[in-house]
Write a protein that holds these residues in place. Structure first.
Motif: not given
Length: 321
Positions: A41-47, A27-30, A119-121, A34-39
């Protein structure tokens, strides 16, 4: 018994806490741009993978623990669904941790070449490969590679086919284990190299303010190099080293917890089909839930090393009030 009640209460609390904590991170990332970037997105995938573990896998595992003799009384179809999601979500969680470690490694050792675009790619490719590999391993038993359900013994477990055991444990754990250990060894070497290079190339401040005057026509120009300027440059290097050291510490703790949580389970899952050993069910349950607990520790670790998450959590609750 009282001990059984305490253990089941602990497992329920672990399930609920894992679900809520990872949901809070998502919820915080969404909500925070400021969290809509690397890393992140990796944290979001893990969550996402850890939320699915808590929502789809752990409750059915708890139902199995509550049944007499840890038997599966929910039928063949639900057994296949449970095993499929178990392998999918846990494998994705493990590979997402590996992706975070790789991202930190490249950002420390190749921060000039590892640009934001690259990094994004790379992170998007790692996320896609993580879920594709996890899906391939989890769907193999549904396509006939081994059997997960035994109606006579009312048993639901991972396929005990030796070839599947080797492929699944290798792809889900032993391969990412080799990757993260190699990555952390390289990060450790890089941090030691940077610290040694800084000691050799240390800038010694001038004892007095050095003034260089240009002997020319009026007006006279004076250039001054003071200690503050020299200290600023060294402080910049120190900040970079501190940032790399903090990232290396986070990766080290993340990898250490990941290994401690999952290695007992995957050792037994590899040995049991190969030697036809009968491991006591209580130990299988202990190792399985120890692995599930890694989904609880993941968000705690990578948010503890990022103050922005703590501030975002506070703002999220303040706005809701």
């Amino acid at each position: 018994s009282i001990f059984t009640v305490l253990v089941l209460t602990l497992l329920v609390l672990l399930t609920v806490a894992t679900f809520l904590w990872n949901l809070l991170v998502l919820a915080t990332i969404l909500r925070v741009k400021a969290f809509h970037r690397v890393p992140h997105n990796l944290v979001a995938s893990t969550a996402v993978s850890d939320v699915l573990v808590a929502a789809l896998v752990m409750p059915l595992s708890l139902v199995k623990e509550l049944s007499a003799g840890r038997r599966w009384r929910l039928g063949r179809e639900l057994c296949l669904v449970w095993v499929c999601f178990d392998v999918l979500c846990c494998t994705a969680s493990i590979w997402n941790v590996t992706a975070i470690a790789l991202d930190r490694y490249w950002s420390i050792t190749r921060h000039l070449q590892y640009t934001l675009l690259a990094r994004r790619r790379i992170s998007n490719v790692m996320i896609a490969l993580t879920w594709l590999l996890s899906a391939a391993i989890s769907l193999a038993p549904l396509l006939g590679w081994g059997e997960t359900y035994s109606p006579e013994q009312e048993r639901c477990q991972l396929s005990q086919d030796p070839s599947y055991a080797i492929v699944s444990t290798g792809g889900a754990f032993y391969l990412p284990l080799c990757v993260v250990l190699f990555v952390y060894w390289k990060i450790y070497k890089a941090s030691k190299f940077h610290m040694g290079g800084r000691r050799r190339n240390a800038v010694v401040p001038l004892p007095e303010a050095a003034q260089v005057k240009e002997a020319s026509q009026e007006p006279q120009m004076v250039f001054t190099a003071r200690r503050a300027a020299i200290s600023f440059q060294t402080d910049g290097e120190t900040w970079r080293e501190q940032k790399d050291k903090k990232a290396a510490l986070m990766v080290g703790i993340l990898i250490g917890v990941f290994v401690l949580c999952w290695i007992p389970f995957f050792i037994t899952e590899l040995i049991s089909p190969l030697c036809s050993c009968n491991i006591p069910p209580v130990w299988k349950s202990i190792f399985l839930w120890l692995g599930y607990s890694n989904s609880f520790f993941n968000p705690l670790i990578y948010t503890a090393f990022n103050k922005n998450y703590n501030n975002a959590f506070k703002n999220l609750f303040v706005k809701q009030k």
